[in-house]
Design a protein around this motif. Structure first.
Motif, short mmCIF file in Angstrom:
data_model
loop_
_atom_site.label_atom_id
_atom_site.label_comp_id
_atom_site.label_asym_id
_atom_site.label_seq_id
_atom_site.Cartn_x
_atom_site.Cartn_y
_atom_site.Cartn_z
N ALA A 106 0.83 -1.20 0.00
CA ALA A 106 0.00 0.00 0.00
C ALA A 106 0.86 1.25 0.00
O ALA A 106 1.73 1.41 0.86
CB ALA A 106 -0.92 0.00 1.21
N LYS A 107 0.64 2.13 -0.96
CA LYS A 107 1.42 3.36 -1.07
C LYS A 107 1.35 4.19 0.21
O LYS A 107 2.36 4.75 0.66
CB LYS A 107 0.91 4.19 -2.25
N ASP A 108 0.17 4.27 0.81
CA ASP A 108 -0.01 5.06 2.03
C ASP A 108 -0.32 4.14 3.22
O ASP A 108 -1.17 4.45 4.05
CB ASP A 108 -1.14 6.07 1.85
N GLY A 109 0.39 3.03 3.31
CA GLY A 109 0.16 2.09 4.39
C GLY A 109 0.41 2.69 5.76
O GLY A 109 1.22 3.60 5.91
N ASP A 110 -0.27 2.16 6.77
CA ASP A 110 -0.10 2.68 8.12
C ASP A 110 1.11 2.07 8.83
O ASP A 110 1.55 2.56 9.86
CB ASP A 110 -1.37 2.48 8.96
N VAL A 111 1.66 0.99 8.28
CA VAL A 111 2.88 0.39 8.78
C VAL A 111 3.82 0.16 7.60
O VAL A 111 3.41 -0.34 6.56
CB VAL A 111 2.62 -0.96 9.49
N THR A 112 5.08 0.54 7.77
CA THR A 112 6.10 0.28 6.76
C THR A 112 7.01 -0.83 7.22
O THR A 112 7.51 -0.80 8.34
CB THR A 112 6.93 1.54 6.48
N ILE A 113 7.21 -1.82 6.35
CA ILE A 113 8.19 -2.87 6.59
C ILE A 113 9.36 -2.62 5.65
O ILE A 113 9.18 -2.51 4.44
CB ILE A 113 7.62 -4.27 6.34
N VAL A 114 10.56 -2.51 6.20
CA VAL A 114 11.77 -2.36 5.41
C VAL A 114 12.51 -3.68 5.49
O VAL A 114 12.91 -4.10 6.59
CB VAL A 114 12.65 -1.21 5.92
N ALA A 115 12.69 -4.35 4.35
CA ALA A 115 13.25 -5.70 4.34
C ALA A 115 14.64 -5.73 3.72
O ALA A 115 14.81 -5.41 2.54
CB ALA A 115 12.33 -6.64 3.56
N TYR A 116 15.65 -6.09 4.51
CA TYR A 116 17.03 -6.23 4.04
C TYR A 116 17.26 -7.70 3.71
O TYR A 116 17.22 -8.56 4.61
CB TYR A 116 18.02 -5.75 5.10
N GLN A 136 23.73 -8.23 11.62
CA GLN A 136 24.69 -9.33 11.55
C GLN A 136 24.55 -10.17 10.30
O GLN A 136 25.44 -10.96 9.97
CB GLN A 136 24.53 -10.22 12.79
N GLY A 137 23.44 -10.05 9.60
CA GLY A 137 23.19 -10.83 8.39
C GLY A 137 21.76 -10.69 7.96
O GLY A 137 21.00 -9.91 8.54
N THR A 138 21.39 -11.43 6.94
CA THR A 138 20.04 -11.38 6.41
C THR A 138 19.23 -12.59 6.90
O THR A 138 19.82 -13.64 7.19
CB THR A 138 20.08 -11.38 4.88
N PRO A 139 17.90 -12.44 6.99
CA PRO A 139 17.13 -11.23 6.75
C PRO A 139 17.03 -10.36 7.99
O PRO A 139 17.15 -10.84 9.12
CB PRO A 139 15.75 -11.79 6.40
N VAL A 140 16.77 -9.07 7.76
CA VAL A 140 16.38 -8.16 8.83
C VAL A 140 15.18 -7.38 8.34
O VAL A 140 15.18 -6.87 7.22
CB VAL A 140 17.51 -7.18 9.22
N TYR A 141 14.15 -7.31 9.18
CA TYR A 141 12.93 -6.58 8.84
C TYR A 141 12.71 -5.46 9.87
O TYR A 141 12.65 -5.73 11.08
CB TYR A 141 11.72 -7.51 8.85
N LEU A 142 12.61 -4.25 9.40
CA LEU A 142 12.19 -3.14 10.26
C LEU A 142 10.69 -3.03 10.08
O LEU A 142 10.20 -2.63 9.02
CB LEU A 142 12.89 -1.85 9.85
N VAL A 143 9.95 -3.41 11.10
CA VAL A 143 8.49 -3.44 11.06
C VAL A 143 7.97 -2.28 11.89
O VAL A 143 7.89 -2.38 13.12
CB VAL A 143 7.93 -4.78 11.59
N GLY A 144 7.66 -1.17 11.23
CA GLY A 144 7.31 0.02 11.99
C GLY A 144 8.46 0.35 12.93
O GLY A 144 9.61 0.49 12.49
N PRO A 145 8.21 0.45 14.24
CA PRO A 145 9.27 0.78 15.20
C PRO A 145 10.06 -0.42 15.70
O PRO A 145 10.86 -0.31 16.62
CB PRO A 145 8.49 1.43 16.34
N LEU A 146 9.84 -1.60 15.12
CA LEU A 146 10.51 -2.82 15.58
C LEU A 146 11.59 -3.28 14.61
O LEU A 146 11.46 -3.10 13.41
CB LEU A 146 9.50 -3.96 15.74
#
Length: 208
Positions: free
Chosen positions: A46-56, A173-183
């Motif tokens: 979702a372009k304007d999602g209420d939570v952003t997940i950043v996936a490395y 330290q390696g993959t994967p890492v997910y930034l889930v909102g503030p987590l």
């Protein structure tokens, strides 16, 4: 994996992570804005999602591949998640090949098709030829991809350097890492794990 276990073992405030991150690239590469909204990074959901997940992620990472279908399912079923893809090719030379192929596919609107195809390949050191074959099967125009890859090589290389600076600056330290909102979640989650992490992120954001 339960939400409580995710929170106890892997959760960390995003602001705290960014505050401790030293900059190792061009100014602003590790800023909150560039991590969440780098204009060159592929974005899904979702372009304007209420939570952003950043996936490395790395295309030779078995844990990334294990979690990929669950993350894709959650983004589709939830409908309010913005997903930022951060190609972080650290495991082998063909990891770099895969990342560059996927990012070149973005210029023909096929990044997510390429991403899914590459994540679907079995193995830890997938040959470049097998990666190319997977993209052809996914409907990627390889003639155009080759041209786009050459024309945008500097942009793609700069993006990968920013991704690497961000990940190393945040001491991943390696993959994967997910930034889930503030987590921060440094684990291969299943569907329930992703769903619970998003629920906790929403709860935390609501109390700010």
């Amino acid at each position: 994996m339960t939400l409580r276990r995710v929170a106890r073992l892997f959760a960390l405030g995003l602001v705290a992570v960014l505050a401790s991150a030293p900059s190792r690239a061009e100014p602003g590469a590790t800023s909150r804005e560039m991590i969440l909204a780098d204009p060159a990074a592929p974005v899904g959901g979702a372009k304007d999602g209420d939570v952003t997940i950043v996936a490395y992620l790395d295309y030779n990472c078995g844990f990334c591949k294990r979690s990929a279908p669950a993350l894709e399912k959650l983004v589709k079923t939830d409908g309010k998640i913005r997903l930022v893809y951060k190609d972080w090719p650290i495991l082998s030379e063909t990891s770099i090949v895969g990342a560059k192929l996927a990012l070149a596919a973005k210029y023909q609107g096929k990044y997510e098709d390429a991403h899914k195809a590459l994540m679907g390949l079995v193995g830890a050191k997938v040959p470049a030829e097998k990666m190319t074959a997977a993209l052809i099967s996914a409907g990627v125009d390889m003639t155009r991809l080759k041209a786009d890859g050459a024309a945008h090589n500097d942009e793609i290389t700069a993006l990968l350097k920013r991704n690497d600076a961000q990940a190393r600056g945040m001491l991943f330290q390696g993959t994967p890492v997910y930034l889930v909102g503030p987590l921060k979640v440094a684990a291969a989650l299943d569907y329930a794990g992703f769903r619970d992490a998003v629920a906790q992120a929403r709860e935390r954001q609501a109390t700010r």
